[in-house]
Design a protein around this motif. Sequence first.
Motif, PDB file in Angstrom:
ATOM      1  N   LEU A   1       0.825  -1.217   0.000  1.00 36.12           N
ATOM      2  CA  LEU A   1       0.000   0.000   0.000  1.00 36.12           C
ATOM      3  C   LEU A   1       0.857   1.264   0.000  1.00 36.12           C
ATOM      4  CD1 LEU A   1      -2.680  -1.108   2.638  1.00 36.12           C
ATOM      5  CD2 LEU A   1      -3.169  -0.480   0.253  1.00 36.12           C
ATOM      6  N   ALA A   2       2.034   1.190   0.626  1.00 35.50           N
ATOM      7  CA  ALA A   2       2.870   2.394   0.765  1.00 35.50           C
ATOM      8  C   ALA A   2       3.713   2.686  -0.466  1.00 35.50           C
ATOM      9  CB  ALA A   2       3.777   2.249   1.979  1.00 35.50           C
TER      10      ALA A   2
ATOM     11  N   ASP B   1       4.334   4.106  -3.687  1.00 40.28           N
ATOM     12  CA  ASP B   1       3.631   5.118  -4.501  1.00 40.28           C
ATOM     13  C   ASP B   1       3.974   4.896  -5.982  1.00 40.28           C
ATOM     14  OD1 ASP B   1       2.625   7.323  -5.782  1.00 40.28           O
ATOM     15  OD2 ASP B   1       3.247   8.746  -4.236  1.00 40.28           O
TER      16      ASP B   1
ATOM     17  N   THR C   1      -3.047  -2.653  -6.865  1.00 41.70           N
ATOM     18  CA  THR C   1      -3.096  -2.005  -5.551  1.00 41.70           C
ATOM     19  C   THR C   1      -3.120  -0.494  -5.719  1.00 41.70           C
ATOM     20  OG1 THR C   1      -1.779  -3.817  -4.655  1.00 41.70           O
ATOM     21  CG2 THR C   1      -1.931  -1.820  -3.315  1.00 41.70           C
ATOM     22  N   ARG C   2      -3.992   0.169  -4.978  1.00 40.12           N
ATOM     23  CA  ARG C   2      -4.015   1.641  -4.972  1.00 40.12           C
ATOM     24  C   ARG C   2      -3.177   2.113  -3.791  1.00 40.12           C
ATOM     25  NH1 ARG C   2      -8.613   3.363  -8.146  1.00 40.12           N
ATOM     26  NH2 ARG C   2      -8.356   5.500  -7.438  1.00 40.12           N
ATOM     27  N   THR C   3      -2.290   3.035  -4.049  1.00 39.96           N
ATOM     28  CA  THR C   3      -1.426   3.550  -2.987  1.00 39.96           C
ATOM     29  C   THR C   3      -2.274   4.239  -1.915  1.00 39.96           C
ATOM     30  OG1 THR C   3       0.312   3.890  -4.609  1.00 39.96           O
ATOM     31  CG2 THR C   3       0.544   5.054  -2.514  1.00 39.96           C
ATOM     32  N   ASP C   4      -2.024   3.886  -0.659  1.00 44.17           N
ATOM     33  CA  ASP C   4      -2.772   4.490   0.447  1.00 44.17           C
ATOM     34  C   ASP C   4      -1.884   4.422   1.695  1.00 44.17           C
ATOM     35  OD1 ASP C   4      -4.503   5.258   2.459  1.00 44.17           O
ATOM     36  OD2 ASP C   4      -6.239   4.267   1.549  1.00 44.17           O
ATOM     37  N   VAL C   5      -1.141   5.470   1.916  1.00 48.48           N
ATOM     38  CA  VAL C   5      -0.162   5.494   3.007  1.00 48.48           C
ATOM     39  C   VAL C   5      -0.861   5.397   4.362  1.00 48.48           C
ATOM     40  CG1 VAL C   5       1.656   6.870   4.113  1.00 48.48           C
ATOM     41  CG2 VAL C   5       1.506   6.774   1.627  1.00 48.48           C
ATOM     42  N   GLU C   6      -1.970   6.135   4.525  1.00 49.45           N
ATOM     43  CA  GLU C   6      -2.674   6.114   5.809  1.00 49.45           C
ATOM     44  C   GLU C   6      -3.208   4.721   6.121  1.00 49.45           C
ATOM     45  OE1 GLU C   6      -2.464   8.499   7.992  1.00 49.45           O
ATOM     46  OE2 GLU C   6      -1.210   9.434   6.455  1.00 49.45           O
ATOM     47  N   LYS C   7      -3.734   4.075   5.106  1.00 43.20           N
ATOM     48  CA  LYS C   7      -4.245   2.713   5.299  1.00 43.20           C
ATOM     49  C   LYS C   7      -3.094   1.766   5.669  1.00 43.20           C
ATOM     50  CE  LYS C   7      -7.074  -0.864   3.123  1.00 43.20           C
ATOM     51  NZ  LYS C   7      -7.701  -1.329   1.879  1.00 43.20           N
ATOM     52  N   ALA C   8      -1.945   1.970   5.024  1.00 43.24           N
ATOM     53  CA  ALA C   8      -0.777   1.138   5.339  1.00 43.24           C
ATOM     54  C   ALA C   8      -0.398   1.278   6.810  1.00 43.24           C
ATOM     55  CB  ALA C   8       0.402   1.544   4.455  1.00 43.24           C
TER      56      ALA C   8
ATOM     57  N   SER D   1      -2.381   2.196   9.277  1.00 40.16           N
ATOM     58  CA  SER D   1      -3.403   1.610  10.151  1.00 40.16           C
ATOM     59  C   SER D   1      -3.343   0.082  10.124  1.00 40.16           C
ATOM     60  CB  SER D   1      -4.796   2.124   9.772  1.00 40.16           C
ATOM     61  OG  SER D   1      -5.097   1.772   8.448  1.00 40.16           O
TER      62      SER D   1
END
Lengths: 518, 318
Positions: free
Chosen positions: A297-298, A300, A332-339, A341
Motif C-alpha cells: 500500500l505504501a 507510490d 493495488t491503490r497507494t494508500d499510506v494512511e491505510k498502510a 493503520s
Amino acid sequence: MTPKRRTAMVAALLLLPACSGATRGGDGGDEGGSGRQVLRVLTVNMPRSLDPVDIDAQRMPENGLADTLVVQNDDATLRPGLATRWRLLKPTLWEFDIRPGVRFWSGAPADAAAVKASFERHQRRNTRVKSLLSGLEFVAAGPTTLRVRTGKPVPGLPFQLSFFALGVHNAAEAERRGEDFKRHPDLTGFMKPVRFVPGETLVAEANPHYWGLPPGGSRLKGIEARLGADSQGRTLALRAGDADADYNMEIDQQAQYERARPAFQVYATVPTTRNIWLNLGKAPALRDRAVRTALDLAADRRALIDGLNHGYARPATGHFPAGLPYAITTGTRTDVEKAKSVLDAAGWVPGPDGVRARGGTRLHFRILTYAVFQPLAIALQSQWRRIGVGTELAPVETTASNQMMLDGDFEIATYCSCGSATGDIAGQLRAFYRTGVVTNYGGYSNPDADRLIDELGTEFDQGRQYALAKRIQEIVRGDVALLYLYASTQWGAAYTGRVRGVDPKLSKRVVPGMWIAG
Amino acid sequence: MPRYVALRLAATMPVLAGVSIVLFALIRLIPGDPSHAILMSMADPGADMSRLREDLRTLRAELGLDRPYATQYLSWLGGILSGDLGTSMRSGEPVLREILARAPATAELAGAALVVMVVVAAPTAIAGAVRHGGLADRVGRVVALAGVCVPGFLSGMLFVYAFAVGPGWLPTSGRGGLAHLVLPGLTLGLALAGGTSRLLRAGLLDALSQTYIVTAEAKGLPWRVIVLRHALRNALPPVLTNSGLLAGGLLGGSVIVETVFSWPGVGRYIVDAIGGRDYPVIQGFTLVMTLTYVAVNLLTDIGYRVLDPRVRVEGTRP
C-alpha cells in the motif's frame, strides 16, 4: 613550442575529419544520401561468435543472420519462420511443416533433416537451451515434415522453439568447419556477414536468395551492427547521423527520442512488470501478511512512474502487464494512511527512531538491488520510511545478484522477474510461483496456486489457459507474495526518421522490407 | 646496468606469484560465477527454469569450476608457465589471443592520450612556472583542475555534443580512421594532463629557484635555454616517478572512455569479463597488467639514471 608549430598542430587537429574518411556512412555502403542502403545499428548485445550454439551468439535473428523455426513477435504472438505451419498430433507429439526450397548460404538444403540435425546440435552443445530442449526428440518424417516428441505435454513448444538462441544452422557444415564456424557460419538468414569483429562490429550484406524477400527484392543492401555500450552515446550517435537504429532504448533515451519526433521513431515493446521480491524465509517479519500488505500500500506507483520512468509506464496489476489477454486488471491503490493503520492493527508500533517494532522484532529490511534498479530501491526506501519501515540498501552487480537470489541471500530485492508477454504462460508462472521451483526466490507456497499451475502446464485450450493464468495471479496477489509496482516500456527500439519499413511487430529486428529514405 | 635489470626482473617473480594467488582468491570470493553469468543473463523469460540449479551444476562441471581451488590454481599456473594464459569461459577463445586482438586499440588510444597530455601539460606547466601568478598560470591551473575533476564520461559526452552532434566534424563513436581517435584521445588525454601539469609546474618552480639558474642567467644564457635545457630536465624526475601511476590512469580512464566511445579496447573487454566472471580472462589480464607495471617502473628507474647520473642504486655499478 613556437607559434608556427602551435598553429600547425591546431590545423592538423581540425583537418583530421577531412583526411580520415570519417564514417558517417560506416562500412559497406554509399556515404549518406539516398543511395546508402546500409542500416547502421547500435546494440549492447553484439555477438562474440556467429555459431548459434555458442553462449555469446547474441542477436543473430535480430541482425537478420539466423532464422528460427518459429518467429516470436514483440507481443509474444507467433508467426511462421522456417516452419510455415505447426500442429499438435497428440499431447506429446507436434508436427512442423518446413518451408520448402530454403537453402543455407552454402547452397545446402535447409530441409527437415537439416533442421533436425541443427536442433540436435543445440541439444549437445548449446548451454543456454539445455533445459528448453531437454527430453525432446526430433524426427524428420519427410523432406518438409519435422516431428517433435515431448516426454510430457508441452503446450508452449512452438513458443519455446522461437527462442532467439535456437538459430537453425547447417550442423554438418559446422562439424566440418570446426572453430571456423564461429566466424564463418552457414545459416539461412537475410543478412550474410562479410566482416565480423567479435563483440564489436558486424558488417553483412543482403542475401539475394532469401526466402522472405518482398516482391522486387530487398532495397536494403546490408547492415552494419556496432557495439553501443553507453546509452547516451547511442542517442548522440543517432542524433549526429552516425547510426540509424538503437536496439537497446532505455527509458531516459525514450523520453529524448519522443521529444524529437519525427526525427526519430520510437517502438516501445510490450511492457514488462517491475516487481519486488519478498523473502519470507529470510525475514520473519515478512511472514506477517499485514507487513507485506503495508509495504504494498505504501509503494507510490505514480511517483515511481513519473520520477523513474518519465511517465512511460503504468501501474502494475499482477505478474503480467495489463492489456494482455491473460493479465488481471485490478492492482493495488497507494494508500499510506491505510498502510499505517494496517500496521497499527497488527501491533507494529513506531519506536523512538520512527521504525516500527513488535515483540523485539523491528521492521527493518535489507534491499538487495543492482544495476538499473538501484534508483527504484532508493525511491522505495524513502516511501516505506513514511510508514515506519526502515531499510538499508545492498547494491551489488548483476552476476552477484543472480547468485544471491538463487541462494535466498536477501530479505527484499528489486530483482526483476519481469513478467511480460509470453507464449508459455505456464512456464513463466511456474518458474516464479510453483512451490519448490528454484526461481521461486521468495519461497512462496500455496497449494491452490500449485494445483492450478500444474493444470495450466497441460492445458492446450487457449481460453482455458488465460482463465487459469488469471486465477493464479489473483491468488498470488491476494497472498501479497510479491509487490507488483509498474509495467514499463523499457528496452524498446528507436530509429531515425529516415528508416522505412520497420515491422511494428518485430521492431528490434532487421527485416527485408526495410529501407532508408533519402 | 644489465645486472641491475636482471636483479630487478628476478625480484618481480614473488610479486607476480603473490598477485596471482591474491587475485585468484579474491575473484572467487565475490558472489556469482561464470555459470550464473552465462545461464541467468539473457535467459528466456518464458522458459521453465525449474532445472536451473541442475543446469548450473552441469555447466560448472563443464567449466571445471567444481574442482578444488588448489587444483584449479595449479592447472592455471601450469598453463602460464608454458605460455598459455588460459581460455575464456564465455567465448572459448584463448585469453592471450583476445587480449592481443584488443591491445592495439587501447595502445592507439593511450598513444593519442599521451600526445594530448604532453601538448596540454607541458605548455601550461612551463607558462605557469615562468609567469608564476600571472594570467597564464591562472588559466593553466583552471585547465589542470578541470582535467583532474571532470569525469571522463561527462567530458566525453560534452566533446561528442560539441564536435560531433552539432557541427558533425567528428564521428561519435567506434574505431576507424584518425578522426575516430580525436575525441576519445582528447577525453583521456585531458584527464591525465591535469595532474601532470601540476606536477611539472611544481618541479619547474623548484628548479627555477635554484642557484644554478641564477648562474646561468648571469652567464647570459637565453631564458628559453635556461628553462628548457636546465630547469625542465631537473623538474622531470617527479613526473617520471608518476609514470607508473599514469599507466594506471591510462588503463582506468580507458575503461570509461572505451565505454563512452564504444572503443574496442582491452579496458572495456576486462570490465565485461569481470561482470561475466570470466576467471581466466580476469587472471590473465591482471598478470599482463602486473608485468606492464613492473616494466614501466623499471623503465622509470632506468630513465632516472639517464636523467640524473648521480642516482645510483646501492649494490649496483653503473
